[in-house]
Design a protein around this motif. Sequence first.
Motif, PDB file in Angstrom:
ATOM      1  N   ILE A   6     -25.314 -33.271   5.352  1.00 23.06           N
ATOM      2  CA  ILE A   6     -26.489 -34.033   4.940  1.00 23.06           C
ATOM      3  C   ILE A   6     -26.780 -33.817   3.465  1.00 23.06           C
ATOM      4  N   ILE A   7     -26.652 -32.568   2.975  1.00 23.70           N
ATOM      5  CA  ILE A   7     -26.878 -32.280   1.558  1.00 23.70           C
ATOM      6  C   ILE A   7     -25.870 -33.029   0.702  1.00 23.70           C
ATOM      7  N   THR A   8     -24.595 -32.993   1.119  1.00 26.58           N
ATOM      8  CA  THR A   8     -23.550 -33.680   0.369  1.00 26.58           C
ATOM      9  C   THR A   8     -23.790 -35.171   0.321  1.00 26.58           C
ATOM     10  N   VAL A   9     -24.129 -35.735   1.468  1.00 27.89           N
ATOM     11  CA  VAL A   9     -24.402 -37.178   1.528  1.00 27.89           C
ATOM     12  C   VAL A   9     -25.567 -37.547   0.627  1.00 27.89           C
ATOM     13  N   PHE A  10     -26.599 -36.710   0.618  1.00 28.66           N
ATOM     14  CA  PHE A  10     -27.780 -37.003  -0.188  1.00 28.66           C
ATOM     15  C   PHE A  10     -27.435 -37.007  -1.667  1.00 28.66           C
ATOM     16  N   VAL A  11     -26.635 -36.012  -2.109  1.00 24.67           N
ATOM     17  CA  VAL A  11     -26.248 -35.934  -3.515  1.00 24.67           C
ATOM     18  C   VAL A  11     -25.434 -37.157  -3.914  1.00 24.67           C
ATOM     19  N   VAL A  12     -24.480 -37.537  -3.056  1.00 26.86           N
ATOM     20  CA  VAL A  12     -23.653 -38.704  -3.348  1.00 26.86           C
ATOM     21  C   VAL A  12     -24.489 -39.967  -3.381  1.00 26.86           C
ATOM     22  N   ALA A  13     -25.352 -40.108  -2.399  1.00 29.53           N
ATOM     23  CA  ALA A  13     -26.142 -41.335  -2.287  1.00 29.53           C
ATOM     24  C   ALA A  13     -27.052 -41.533  -3.488  1.00 29.53           C
ATOM     25  N   VAL A  40     -10.003 -48.773  17.048  1.00 29.25           N
ATOM     26  CA  VAL A  40     -11.335 -49.137  17.495  1.00 29.25           C
ATOM     27  C   VAL A  40     -12.161 -49.719  16.357  1.00 29.25           C
ATOM     28  N   PRO A  41     -13.161 -50.576  16.663  1.00 30.15           N
ATOM     29  CA  PRO A  41     -14.014 -51.136  15.625  1.00 30.15           C
ATOM     30  C   PRO A  41     -14.839 -50.046  14.965  1.00 30.15           C
ATOM     31  N   VAL A  42     -15.002 -50.143  13.643  1.00 34.72           N
ATOM     32  CA  VAL A  42     -15.818 -49.198  12.894  1.00 34.72           C
ATOM     33  C   VAL A  42     -16.896 -49.985  12.180  1.00 34.72           C
ATOM     34  N   PRO A  43     -18.203 -49.697  12.439  1.00 39.75           N
ATOM     35  CA  PRO A  43     -19.270 -50.457  11.790  1.00 39.75           C
ATOM     36  C   PRO A  43     -19.155 -50.388  10.283  1.00 39.75           C
ATOM     37  N   ALA A  44     -19.278 -51.524   9.608  1.00 39.78           N
ATOM     38  CA  ALA A  44     -19.156 -51.560   8.160  1.00 39.78           C
ATOM     39  C   ALA A  44     -20.444 -51.109   7.490  1.00 39.78           C
ATOM     40  N   ASN A  45     -21.597 -51.495   8.040  1.00 41.17           N
ATOM     41  CA  ASN A  45     -22.867 -51.097   7.468  1.00 41.17           C
ATOM     42  C   ASN A  45     -23.901 -51.057   8.584  1.00 41.17           C
ATOM     43  N   PRO A  46     -23.948 -49.956   9.340  1.00 43.84           N
ATOM     44  CA  PRO A  46     -24.816 -49.903  10.507  1.00 43.84           C
ATOM     45  C   PRO A  46     -26.296 -50.024  10.200  1.00 43.84           C
ATOM     46  N   ALA A  47     -26.657 -49.798   8.942  1.00 47.64           N
ATOM     47  CA  ALA A  47     -28.080 -49.810   8.621  1.00 47.64           C
ATOM     48  C   ALA A  47     -28.570 -51.174   8.152  1.00 47.64           C
ATOM     49  N   GLY A  48     -27.651 -52.095   7.899  1.00 44.89           N
ATOM     50  CA  GLY A  48     -28.071 -53.417   7.454  1.00 44.89           C
ATOM     51  C   GLY A  48     -28.002 -53.559   5.956  1.00 44.89           C
ATOM     52  N   GLY A  49     -28.797 -54.459   5.387  1.00 48.12           N
ATOM     53  CA  GLY A  49     -28.729 -54.779   3.965  1.00 48.12           C
ATOM     54  C   GLY A  49     -29.463 -53.787   3.095  1.00 48.12           C
ATOM     55  N   SER A  50     -29.600 -54.145   1.829  1.00 46.13           N
ATOM     56  CA  SER A  50     -30.204 -53.266   0.840  1.00 46.13           C
ATOM     57  C   SER A  50     -31.696 -53.540   0.702  1.00 46.13           C
ATOM     58  N   GLY A  57     -33.053 -47.619 -12.062  1.00 49.79           N
ATOM     59  CA  GLY A  57     -31.736 -48.019 -11.584  1.00 49.79           C
ATOM     60  C   GLY A  57     -31.183 -47.151 -10.491  1.00 49.79           C
ATOM     61  N   GLN A  58     -31.971 -46.310  -9.871  1.00 44.41           N
ATOM     62  CA  GLN A  58     -31.531 -45.450  -8.792  1.00 44.41           C
ATOM     63  C   GLN A  58     -31.899 -46.076  -7.439  1.00 44.41           C
ATOM     64  N   PRO A  59     -31.143 -45.747  -6.385  1.00 46.45           N
ATOM     65  CA  PRO A  59     -31.468 -46.295  -5.065  1.00 46.45           C
ATOM     66  C   PRO A  59     -32.857 -45.874  -4.607  1.00 46.45           C
ATOM     67  N   SER A  60     -33.499 -46.757  -3.887  1.00 45.34           N
ATOM     68  CA  SER A  60     -34.800 -46.424  -3.321  1.00 45.34           C
ATOM     69  C   SER A  60     -34.607 -45.446  -2.166  1.00 45.34           C
ATOM     70  N   ALA A  61     -35.678 -44.920  -1.659  1.00 37.57           N
ATOM     71  CA  ALA A  61     -35.612 -44.000  -0.523  1.00 37.57           C
ATOM     72  C   ALA A  61     -34.996 -44.692   0.688  1.00 37.57           C
ATOM     73  N   ALA A  62     -35.329 -45.976   0.851  1.00 37.76           N
ATOM     74  CA  ALA A  62     -34.774 -46.735   1.978  1.00 37.76           C
ATOM     75  C   ALA A  62     -33.268 -46.923   1.813  1.00 37.76           C
ATOM     76  N   GLN A  65     -31.437 -43.637   2.487  1.00 38.07           N
ATOM     77  CA  GLN A  65     -31.371 -43.362   3.919  1.00 38.07           C
ATOM     78  C   GLN A  65     -30.271 -44.196   4.583  1.00 38.07           C
ATOM     79  N   LYS A  66     -30.153 -45.463   4.170  1.00 34.49           N
ATOM     80  CA  LYS A  66     -29.132 -46.332   4.730  1.00 34.49           C
ATOM     81  C   LYS A  66     -27.735 -45.839   4.364  1.00 34.49           C
ATOM     82  N   MET A  67     -27.568 -45.382   3.115  1.00 38.25           N
ATOM     83  CA  MET A  67     -26.288 -44.832   2.686  1.00 38.25           C
ATOM     84  C   MET A  67     -25.926 -43.599   3.502  1.00 38.25           C
ATOM     85  N   MET A  68     -26.901 -42.754   3.705  1.00 35.45           N
ATOM     86  CA  MET A  68     -26.664 -41.538   4.481  1.00 35.45           C
ATOM     87  C   MET A  68     -26.253 -41.875   5.906  1.00 35.45           C
TER      88      MET A  68
END
Length: 240
Positions: A6-13, A40-50, A57-62, A65-68
Amino acid sequence: MKTCMIITVFVVATSIAVSSFAQQTATTPAGGKTSNAGQVPVPANPAGGSGPSAPGGQPSAADTQKMMQQMMEMSKVNENHKLLSSLDGTWDYTVKMWMDGNTSGKPQESTGTATRKSIMGGRYCMMDVSGKMQMPGEDGKMKDVQFTGMAMEGYDNVKKKFVASWIDNMGTGIEFSEGTYDPATKSFTYISEMEAIPGMKTQIREVVKVPDSNHMMLEWYESQGGGEKKTMEIAYTKKK
């Protein structure tokens, strides 16, 4: 382990700009992609759009979360990983080699043992190989030498391909390959490139057939003289 992930994902995101994320979500179907045949099928973007972006210029909290959520989804073990894990165990093998690609001639043969085991929660399979093979000595005469090798195999959920690497004590390079699985023929097909000496690159195609849980057959093909020639096959039998 989950905490570290989770820490790694957060830093990357949080280091990704909104523009790159928007481009990714715009070019990826919301319903996900289906992998190659037999995978097997792999979801491309399970969280939906942006969502709306944050100042600077940084991603919003939403968005973060979607990236994570998407990265966590990409880290999950699926049926493709289980397919590799089903081959865990110790195998005896026999190698046949035709250096000139003439399979009608007498092959050079050797034997050994391969041990496969799943690691990192089933995400990868590691194979250790040990045996003897005939090699020319300094006097030009053939002699038995000890051969050791190691493979790492997995299924990349992002690439939607099987991936593998190989090292052995006959060289200093690392062979990387990517492949697919065909359930109709119960076979993997991997493509790679080998450079045994500087400037001599050879295209490689490996076909690994698994007819049942106790047998495997690897067929090795090299591009030679403008065509493809079979230069090696390895028959594996699982130890009881």
